[in-house]
Write an enzyme that holds these catalytic residues in place. Structure first.
Site, PDB file in Angstrom:
ATOM      1  N   GLU A  14       1.394   1.787  14.707  1.00  0.00           N
ATOM      2  CA  GLU A  14       0.176   1.374  14.020  1.00  0.00           C
ATOM      3  C   GLU A  14      -0.514   0.184  14.674  1.00  0.00           C
ATOM      4  O   GLU A  14      -1.664  -0.112  14.371  1.00  0.00           O
ATOM      5  CB  GLU A  14       0.489   1.068  12.558  1.00  0.00           C
ATOM      6  N   GLY A  80       0.058   8.804   2.549  1.00  0.00           N
ATOM      7  CA  GLY A  80       0.073  10.152   1.995  1.00  0.00           C
ATOM      8  C   GLY A  80      -1.106  10.350   1.068  1.00  0.00           C
ATOM      9  O   GLY A  80      -1.394   9.506   0.215  1.00  0.00           O
ATOM     10  N   MET A 179       3.525   2.161   1.591  1.00  0.00           N
ATOM     11  CA  MET A 179       4.657   1.282   1.299  1.00  0.00           C
ATOM     12  C   MET A 179       4.399  -0.212   1.499  1.00  0.00           C
ATOM     13  O   MET A 179       5.318  -1.012   1.298  1.00  0.00           O
ATOM     14  CB  MET A 179       5.859   1.710   2.152  1.00  0.00           C
ATOM     15  N   GLU A 180       3.185  -0.608   1.875  1.00  0.00           N
ATOM     16  CA  GLU A 180       2.961  -2.025   2.168  1.00  0.00           C
ATOM     17  C   GLU A 180       1.691  -2.636   1.580  1.00  0.00           C
ATOM     18  O   GLU A 180       1.627  -3.841   1.326  1.00  0.00           O
ATOM     19  CB  GLU A 180       2.927  -2.265   3.688  1.00  0.00           C
ATOM     20  N   ASP A 203      -0.014  12.847   5.823  1.00  0.00           N
ATOM     21  CA  ASP A 203       0.629  13.929   5.081  1.00  0.00           C
ATOM     22  C   ASP A 203       0.020  13.993   3.695  1.00  0.00           C
ATOM     23  O   ASP A 203      -0.838  13.186   3.330  1.00  0.00           O
ATOM     24  CB  ASP A 203       2.144  13.711   5.011  1.00  0.00           C
TER      25      ASP A 203
END
Length: 235
Positions: A14, A80, A179-180, A203
């Site tokens: 990233e 996602g 997640m962050e 995804d």
């Protein structure tokens, strides 16, 4: 806008594209993280890989603000898809962020509500949100993909189960899940630092998530970084 902009990605994929084109780059290691200072698009930046998860992200954002003096933060990466009509390699820019795994319902709080805090949804900087949208609209990739401004939900889980996806949608109806971002937003909120989160969908956060994610991880990360670089050129 900002004098110095902090750019956070959780994984090397990233941030490596951003680091590769930085000018006058110098690296400083602090707290186990490598902070790369230099210029992107002629703008002073500090680019850093935070590591995966909320604690890593929050610690990284706090250090960027207190030790490196950044006045705005951009979080770039993958996610996602959750919003209806959003597909793989489409984009989400945060209107705000919250924790989908915050659950103090046993104490009378709603799911996602942070006990004893005045807010649970951390609002992104509107100017940066609009800049992301307008920049995306001027790019070639906008012809094949879309960008949605919406809520981003974060938790220490990789969502690849349809039933878990539906639970998150029921609890907070986010545009995407990762997640962050909320942890970075949380740190920015407490430090009164403007932020925006940019996510390209790797995804669909469902039962096909692992195979889809593996296939699209690098492409999605690079597209997100490309948008961030274009945004810097427009500041």
């Amino acid at each position: 806008m900002a004098d110095k902009i902090g750019i956070i990605g959780a994984m090397s994929v990233e941030v490596e594209q951003l680091k590769a084109v930085m000018q006058e780059k110098s690296d400083i290691v602090k707290g186990g993280l490598t902070f790369s200072s230099g210029l992107l698009g002629g703008k002073p930046v500090v680019v850093v890989q935070s590591g995966v998860g909320k604690v890593n992200a929050a610690l990284c954002a706090q250090r960027l603000i207190l030790e490196f003096g950044v006045s705005r933060i951009i979080n770039t990466g993958i996610a996602g898809a959750m919003a209806s009509g959003l597909g793989v390699l489409d984009f989400v820019v945060s209107t705000g962020a919250l924790y989908h795994d915050m659950d103090a319902t046993g104490f009378g709080y709603k799911v996602t509500q942070i006990p004893q805090m005045d807010v649970s949804v951390f609002e992104a900087d509107r100017e940066m949100v609009e800049l992301a949208k307008s920049t995306f609209g001027s790019m070639e990739m906008s012809k094949g993909h879309k960008i949605v401004a919406g809520l981003i939900a974060s938790g220490d889980q990789f969502i690849s189960d349809r039933s878990r996806k539906e639970k998150i949608k029921s609890d907070c109806n986010p545009a995407c899940v990762e997640m962050e971002g909320a942890a970075i937003a949380h740190a920015c909120y407490l430090n009164k630092t403007p932020f925006v989160i940019i996510r390209c969908m790797s995804d669909m956060a469902d039962d096909s998530g692992e195979s889809t994610y593996d296939f699209n991880e690098k492409t999605a990360a690079e597209l997100s970084a490309t948008l961030v670089m274009k945004m810097l050129g427009a500041i």
